[in-house]
Design a protein around this motif. Structure first.
Motif, mmCIF file in Angstrom:
data_model
loop_
_atom_site.group_PDB
_atom_site.id
_atom_site.type_symbol
_atom_site.label_atom_id
_atom_site.label_comp_id
_atom_site.label_asym_id
_atom_site.label_seq_id
_atom_site.Cartn_x
_atom_site.Cartn_y
_atom_site.Cartn_z
ATOM 1 N N SER A 194 13.436 36.710 -3.112
ATOM 2 C CA SER A 194 13.910 35.999 -1.750
ATOM 3 C C SER A 194 12.561 35.546 -1.036
ATOM 4 C CB SER A 194 14.729 37.002 -1.124
ATOM 5 O OG SER A 194 13.963 38.221 -1.050
ATOM 6 N N VAL A 195 12.458 34.624 -0.286
ATOM 7 C CA VAL A 195 11.407 34.116 0.506
ATOM 8 C C VAL A 195 11.944 33.858 1.916
ATOM 9 C CG1 VAL A 195 9.631 32.382 0.731
ATOM 10 C CG2 VAL A 195 10.343 32.719 -1.403
ATOM 11 N N LEU A 196 11.214 34.866 2.778
ATOM 12 C CA LEU A 196 11.526 34.528 4.270
ATOM 13 C C LEU A 196 10.366 33.924 4.875
ATOM 14 C CD1 LEU A 196 12.910 35.082 6.945
ATOM 15 C CD2 LEU A 196 11.460 37.504 7.059
ATOM 16 N N ASN A 197 10.720 32.637 5.279
ATOM 17 C CA ASN A 197 9.632 31.700 6.196
ATOM 18 C C ASN A 197 10.043 32.337 7.571
ATOM 19 O OD1 ASN A 197 9.700 28.464 7.340
ATOM 20 N ND2 ASN A 197 7.960 29.745 7.225
ATOM 21 N N ALA A 198 9.305 33.256 8.227
ATOM 22 C CA ALA A 198 9.581 33.979 9.398
ATOM 23 C C ALA A 198 9.245 32.792 10.562
ATOM 24 C CB ALA A 198 8.972 35.184 9.555
ATOM 25 N N ALA A 199 9.837 31.742 10.571
ATOM 26 C CA ALA A 199 9.502 30.695 11.570
ATOM 27 C C ALA A 199 10.933 30.124 12.458
ATOM 28 C CB ALA A 199 8.875 29.591 10.772
ATOM 29 N N PRO A 200 10.805 29.856 13.480
ATOM 30 C CA PRO A 200 9.869 30.272 14.504
ATOM 31 C C PRO A 200 9.366 31.851 14.505
ATOM 32 C CG PRO A 200 11.764 29.779 15.630
ATOM 33 C CD PRO A 200 12.082 29.689 14.440
ATOM 34 N N LEU B 167 11.229 42.255 7.284
ATOM 35 C CA LEU B 167 9.954 42.148 6.715
ATOM 36 C C LEU B 167 10.218 42.627 5.173
ATOM 37 C CD1 LEU B 167 7.156 42.478 9.133
ATOM 38 C CD2 LEU B 167 8.033 40.404 8.383
ATOM 39 N N GLN B 168 10.737 44.017 5.022
ATOM 40 C CA GLN B 168 11.153 44.566 3.974
ATOM 41 C C GLN B 168 11.831 44.176 3.032
ATOM 42 O OE1 GLN B 168 11.996 48.581 5.897
ATOM 43 N NE2 GLN B 168 9.988 49.172 5.448
ATOM 44 N N SER B 169 12.936 43.332 3.650
ATOM 45 C CA SER B 169 13.972 42.977 2.874
ATOM 46 C C SER B 169 13.776 41.579 1.860
ATOM 47 C CB SER B 169 15.239 42.451 3.597
ATOM 48 O OG SER B 169 15.487 43.658 4.395
ATOM 49 N N ALA B 170 12.616 41.121 2.153
ATOM 50 C CA ALA B 170 12.321 39.742 1.520
ATOM 51 C C ALA B 170 11.072 40.147 0.245
ATOM 52 C CB ALA B 170 11.717 38.756 2.704
ATOM 53 N N SER B 171 11.058 39.609 -0.708
ATOM 54 C CA SER B 171 10.217 39.735 -1.749
ATOM 55 C C SER B 171 9.075 39.190 -1.387
ATOM 56 C CB SER B 171 10.447 38.953 -2.916
ATOM 57 O OG SER B 171 12.036 38.994 -3.284
ATOM 58 N N ILE B 172 9.030 37.953 -0.685
ATOM 59 C CA ILE B 172 7.841 37.300 -0.281
ATOM 60 C C ILE B 172 8.284 36.783 1.245
ATOM 61 C CG2 ILE B 172 6.339 35.064 -0.761
ATOM 62 C CD1 ILE B 172 7.287 34.950 -3.371
ATOM 63 N N MET C 268 2.810 45.961 8.291
ATOM 64 C CA MET C 268 3.961 46.010 9.025
ATOM 65 C C MET C 268 5.224 46.038 8.283
ATOM 66 S SD MET C 268 2.559 42.954 11.541
ATOM 67 C CE MET C 268 4.200 42.422 12.200
ATOM 68 N N GLY C 269 5.196 46.101 6.676
ATOM 69 C CA GLY C 269 6.372 46.002 6.168
ATOM 70 C C GLY C 269 6.607 45.035 4.871
ATOM 71 N N ALA C 270 5.800 43.947 5.097
ATOM 72 C CA ALA C 270 5.937 42.925 4.213
ATOM 73 C C ALA C 270 5.759 43.277 2.778
ATOM 74 C CB ALA C 270 5.378 41.604 4.691
ATOM 75 N N ASN C 271 6.253 42.555 1.838
ATOM 76 C CA ASN C 271 5.909 42.986 0.671
ATOM 77 C C ASN C 271 4.861 41.934 0.122
ATOM 78 O OD1 ASN C 271 7.874 45.010 -0.495
ATOM 79 N ND2 ASN C 271 9.439 43.574 0.228
ATOM 80 N N THR C 272 5.153 40.828 -0.759
ATOM 81 C CA THR C 272 3.990 40.146 -1.081
ATOM 82 C C THR C 272 4.077 38.946 0.171
ATOM 83 O OG1 THR C 272 4.213 39.995 -3.466
ATOM 84 C CG2 THR C 272 3.760 37.815 -2.465
ATOM 85 N N VAL C 273 2.871 38.463 0.530
ATOM 86 C CA VAL C 273 2.471 37.656 1.714
ATOM 87 C C VAL C 273 1.784 36.295 1.327
ATOM 88 C CG1 VAL C 273 1.406 37.591 4.023
ATOM 89 C CG2 VAL C 273 2.705 39.529 3.231
ATOM 90 N N ILE C 274 2.275 35.250 1.863
ATOM 91 C CA ILE C 274 1.411 34.037 1.656
ATOM 92 C C ILE C 274 1.292 33.479 3.076
ATOM 93 C CG2 ILE C 274 1.692 31.690 0.993
ATOM 94 C CD1 ILE C 274 3.762 32.425 -1.108
ATOM 95 N N ILE C 275 0.028 33.099 3.507
ATOM 96 C CA ILE C 275 -0.169 32.274 4.520
ATOM 97 C C ILE C 275 -0.645 31.006 4.440
ATOM 98 C CG2 ILE C 275 -1.556 32.362 6.887
ATOM 99 C CD1 ILE C 275 -1.613 35.583 6.833
ATOM 100 N N THR C 276 0.114 29.981 4.862
ATOM 101 C CA THR C 276 -0.467 28.625 4.579
ATOM 102 C C THR C 276 -1.370 28.295 5.642
ATOM 103 O OG1 THR C 276 1.279 27.571 5.803
ATOM 104 C CG2 THR C 276 2.042 27.933 3.642
#
Ligand code: ADP
Length: 314
Positions: A163-169, A179-184, A217-225
Motif C-alpha cells: 500500500s502506498v499513501l500519498n499524504a497529500a494535501p 503512517l504505520q498502516s501504509a507500506s510506503i 514519526m511511524g512511516a515504514n518505507t519513505v519516498i520524497i519526490t
C-alpha cells in the motif's frame, strides 16, 4: 469493458474532481466581474489522476471514489471508462455535487482556486467494505488525503498487499496510525517539510533528514519526490540508509501540474508488474514516466500511454 470484477492489479481509493479553468488577464477584485479569454475543463483529483496514470501504462486499475448524481459525475465516469479504469466502485452519491475546482489563472501565472469537494466527502469505510474482493485481489493500493482520513485509514488497514499513501494535501499532525498502516509513504518536498515541521527542503541532505524524521514519526518505507532532482528513499528496517534516484533530464518543461500523480501511477504500475524488482528500479521508472508528463500541458492529458511512454532497460 468485459467482466473485470476481480481482475485488478492496482486499486486506487480516493478523489475525483472536475477542474474548471478560466484564463484571465488579471485576477478579479472582490465583487468584480471580469472577462476571461480562455476556458478549459479537465478531469482531476489525486485519486483519479493516479489511477489514470497507472491504467495508461497498462495496469488493470479500479477506482473507489464518489462523484455527484449530476452531469459532471456522468462525464467523469465516462472519462475513466475511456481510460480503461474499472468504475464499478466509482459511484454516484445522491444529493451531493461532483467535486469541482474552479481555477482562475492570470497572465502572470497567479491563480486563485475554489474547491468544493462535494461527493468526495461521502467516500468512507462502507465503500472499502463493499469493494472488499478488490482489496483481496489487487497487488498495489494507492491512497491520498483528499477524502476522509478515517476512510483512507480503513482502506490501508484492509489491504494486505503493497500500500502506498500519498499524504497529500499534507497535514501538520499526521496520525501515527495512518503512517504505520501504509507500506510506503510518498510525498513531495513541500509536503515532507510541512509534515516534519521543517522550514525548507531544498537540498538532498535536507530531504534525507526528512525521510529519517518521517520514519521516526511511524512511516515504514519513505519516498520524497524532489521535482527535477528525482526522489530519495529509505526502506523499512534500514532508516540509516537513504538513497537518491536522480530525475530524468528533459529538454523543455511545459507544465509540471500532476507530475506527482504521474510518478505515483507509474510507481504502482511497475511494482505490480515487476514485483521481483527493487524499489530503486521502481522509482527510476516512475521518474522516467513523470519526466514525460512535465513536457506536455494539462494533468491527465500529459500522462504517458503504454505505446508512447519512454522505456528503460530496467
Ligand atoms: P509534485 O507534482 O507533487 O509537486 P514533484 O514536483 O516532486 O511532485 O514531481 C514528481 C516527480 O516528477 C519527480 O520526482 C520527477 O520524477 C518528476 N519531475 C517533476 N519535475 C520535473 C522536471 N522539471 N524534470 C524532470 N522530472 C520532473
Amino acid at each position: 469493458m468485459g467482466d473485470v470484477k476481480n481482475d485488478v492489479d492496482v486499486l486506487v481509493y480516493g478523489s475525483a474532481i472536475v477542474d474548471f479553468i478560466c484564463y484571465v488577464d488579471r485576477l478579479p477584485k472582490e465583487g468584480e466581474t471580469i472577462r476571461g479569454h480562455k476556458f478549459e475543463n479537465g478531469f482531476g483529483g489525486k485519486g483519479a489522476n493516479q489511477c489514470v496514470a497507472a491504467a495508461r501504462l497498462g495496469s488493470k486499475c479500479a477506482l473507489i471514489a464518489k462523484v455527484g448524481n449530476d452531469t459532471w459525475g456522468e462525464k467523469y465516469l465516462e472519462n475513466l471508462q475511456k481510460e480503461g479504469v474499472n468504475t464499478r466502485h466509482a459511484k454516484a452519491c445522491e444529493g451531493k455535487s461532483t467535486g469541482i475546482a474552479q481555477i482562475a489563472v492570470s497572465n502572470d501565472g497567479e491563480n486563485n482556486i475554489i474547491i468544493v469537494t462535494g461527493a468526495n466527502d461521502c467516500l468512507d469505510g462502507s465503500d472499502v467494505h463493499e469493494a472488499g474482493y478488490l482489496f483481496d485481489s489487487a497487488q498495489v493500493l494507492l491512497c491520498q488525503l483528499e477524502t476522509s482520513v478515517a476512510g483512507t485509514l480503513e482502506a490501508l488497514k484492509r489491504f494486505k498487499g503493497i500500500s502506498v499513501l500519498n499524504a497529500a494535501p499534507a497535514m501538520t499532525n499526521t496520525p501515527k496510525e495512518l503512517l504505520q498502516s501504509a507500506s510506503i509513504l510518498c510525498v513531495n518536498e513541500t509536503e515532507a517539510a510541512l509534515m516534519t515541521q521543517t522550514e525548507d527542503i531544498k537540498t538532498l541532505e535536507q530531504a534525507k533528514l526528512a525521510t529519517k524524521k518521517l520514519m521516526e514519526m511511524g512511516a515504514n518505507t519513505v519516498i520524497i519526490t524532489l521535482g527535477s532532482q528525482g526522489a530519495v528513499y529509505s526502506e523499512k528496517g534500514n532508516s540509516e540508509k537513504c538513497y537518491h534516484v536522480p530525475g530524468q533530464k528533459v529538454d523543455k518543461v511545459v507544465d509540471t501540474t500532476g507530475a506527482g500523480d504521474a510518478f505515483l501511477g507509474a510507481l504502482a504500475y511497475h511494482m505490480a508488474k515487476y514485483p521481483e524488482k527493487s524499489l530503486h528500479q521502481h522509482i527510476g521508472y516512475a521518474n522516467l514516466q513523470a519526466s514525460y508528463s512535465v513536457q506536455y500541458p494539462g494533468t491527465q492529458s500529459s500522462f504517458p500511454k503504454a505505446q508512447s511512454c519512454p522505456s528503460t532497460s530496467q
